[in-house]
Design a protein around this motif. Structure first.
Motif, PDB file in Angstrom:
ATOM      1  N   ARG A   1     120.054  -5.066 -32.584  1.00 37.17           N
ATOM      2  CA  ARG A   1     120.250  -4.036 -33.272  1.00 37.17           C
ATOM      3  C   ARG A   1     120.596  -4.482 -34.623  1.00 37.17           C
ATOM      4  NH1 ARG A   1     121.103   1.369 -30.621  1.00 37.17           N
ATOM      5  NH2 ARG A   1     120.940   0.997 -28.255  1.00 37.17           N
ATOM      6  N   ILE A   2     121.346  -5.365 -34.837  1.00 38.94           N
ATOM      7  CA  ILE A   2     121.644  -5.901 -36.067  1.00 38.94           C
ATOM      8  C   ILE A   2     120.173  -6.673 -36.838  1.00 38.94           C
ATOM      9  CG2 ILE A   2     122.588  -7.693 -37.191  1.00 38.94           C
ATOM     10  CD1 ILE A   2     125.031  -7.552 -35.341  1.00 38.94           C
ATOM     11  N   ALA A   3     119.580  -7.287 -35.905  1.00 37.42           N
ATOM     12  CA  ALA A   3     118.360  -8.000 -36.534  1.00 37.42           C
ATOM     13  C   ALA A   3     117.202  -6.622 -36.821  1.00 37.42           C
ATOM     14  CB  ALA A   3     117.711  -8.809 -35.283  1.00 37.42           C
ATOM     15  N   LEU A   4     117.212  -5.898 -36.249  1.00 30.30           N
ATOM     16  CA  LEU A   4     116.270  -4.781 -36.620  1.00 30.30           C
ATOM     17  C   LEU A   4     116.643  -3.875 -37.707  1.00 30.30           C
ATOM     18  CD1 LEU A   4     114.714  -4.213 -33.042  1.00 30.30           C
ATOM     19  CD2 LEU A   4     113.759  -5.694 -34.831  1.00 30.30           C
ATOM     20  N   MET A   5     118.029  -3.653 -37.977  1.00 27.87           N
ATOM     21  CA  MET A   5     118.577  -2.558 -39.022  1.00 27.87           C
ATOM     22  C   MET A   5     117.749  -3.232 -40.256  1.00 27.87           C
ATOM     23  SD  MET A   5     122.497  -2.030 -39.688  1.00 27.87           S
ATOM     24  CE  MET A   5     122.957  -2.232 -37.696  1.00 27.87           C
ATOM     25  N   ASP A   6     117.757  -1.955 -40.898  1.00 26.62           N
ATOM     26  CA  ASP A   6     117.308  -1.951 -42.290  1.00 26.62           C
ATOM     27  C   ASP A   6     118.084  -1.324 -43.260  1.00 26.62           C
ATOM     28  OD1 ASP A   6     115.504  -2.477 -44.270  1.00 26.62           O
ATOM     29  OD2 ASP A   6     113.934  -0.996 -43.737  1.00 26.62           O
TER      30      ASP A   6
END
Length: 336
Positions: free
Chosen positions: A162-167
């Protein structure tokens, strides 16, 4: 320059750049607009001689404002004011805070940044993974790494993904999350949206967790999104980081590397990296490598990056096999 003259911001900038020297100044100027560069360089051209006392005052003011900005970013306006008052007194602290208050964007969750990581785990472990991911994205990478390591194993990879895909996150959601943590953000000076999370954020966190946590998270991520896991692995150690390896590790890596790849990789690297490599090969091999670099001619950036990435792959493979050690901080940095 008359002592009683009140220096303008442009003149202070000119004095500061002169004091820093041409190399640093040229890098700093790249961050200014064309109009600002023109105005500052005009001031530099018009400066004849700067008294040491005035130069020192400008440097002191620069350092002081930089420290004040850091205090505000780390702990908010009240924290910055408290620290400055202890150092400079009430009047000077108020003056500096007033000048910076409208310029500095204080990050959300500043109240959490001074919380013990284990206490923070207790605070957030029952929250939704997306909420936890949002909070970790705003923390210092070292603190976020400790918190992520302390969370239950089955949650880590989900939160990491979720951190990696958070924008982007709207201010309303930020305020709601802060409300859940029973703390109100002291100052919010943001645009319509605020940037947080992303692959770089996760890489910074994973670079500071223990190896077991890193391995678990990447393995779980690979099951769900192999491309994302591969991108994260590539960013966790870049070619320029070779200077962080000890000499024995560099020598071990070089034995595995194709000589053509090494030459191409060094073609686009810093002098520090080149010298580190030259230092860890024989004198004859160093001479041959220098000749290869000299007569190689122009090389496409893509070819350089591909060669560097192949070497990084070798470094990570040797690290995972325990044949070399990538310094990571914390307990993993201890070598016995």
């Amino acid at each position: 320059m008359p002592r009683e003259e009140k220096l303008s911001g442009k003149k202070k900038a000119a004095i500061l750049l002169l004091a820093m020297g041409p190399e640093i100044s040229s890098r700093l100027l790249k961050h200014f607009s064309e109009q600002e560069i023109e105005a500052i360089t005009m001031e530099i051209a018009n400066l004849s001689r700067v008294d040491k006392e005035i130069r020192d005052e400008v440097l002191d003011e620069f350092l002081l404002i930089g420290q004040a900005q850091q205090f505000m970013l780390e702990g908010g306006v009240d924290y910055a004011r408290e620290i400055l008052e202890k150092t400079l007194g009430h009047h000077k602290a108020v003056e500096i805070i007033k000048r910076l208050k409208e310029q500095v964007k204080v990050k959300p969750f500043t109240f959490v940044r001074h919380t013990d990581p284990k206490q923070l785990v207790n605070m957030i472990s029952r929250e939704h993974p997306q909420t936890i991911a949002l909070i970790l994205s705003y923390l210092d990478s070292q603190q976020a790494a400790v918190v992520l390591s302390e969370l239950p194993g089955e949650m880590r990879s989900d939160i990491a993904r979720r951190i990696a895909l958070m924008d982007r996150t709207s201010p309303e959601i930020l305020k709601e999350v802060e409300k859940v943590l029973r703390e109100k953000l002291s100052t919010v000076v943001q645009q319509d949206f605020t940037q947080a999370g992303g692959v770089d954020t996760l890489v910074n966190i994973l670079n500071r967790v223990d190896r077991g946590t890193e391995k678990l998270i990447l393995e779980e991520l690979e099951k769900e999104n192999a491309d994302l896991a591969d991108e994260i692995r590539q960013r966790m150690f870049i070619f320029e980081d070779v200077i962080t390896l000890d000499d024995a590790s560099i020598q071990r890596v070089i034995r595995e590397v194709d000589s053509k790849d090494l030459a191409k990789a060094l073609k686009g690297s810093s002098e520090e990296v080149k010298e580190r490599v030259f230092r860890n090969i024989s004198k004859r091999a160093a001479e041959m490598l220098r000749e290869d670099l000299e007569f190689m001619g122009p090389v496409r950036l893509r070819e350089v990056e591909e060669a560097q990435q192949r070497i990084v792959g070798i470094i990570r493979r040797l690290d995972e096999a325990g044949e070399i050690i990538i310094s990571r901080g914390g307990e993993d940095a201890i070598v016995v």
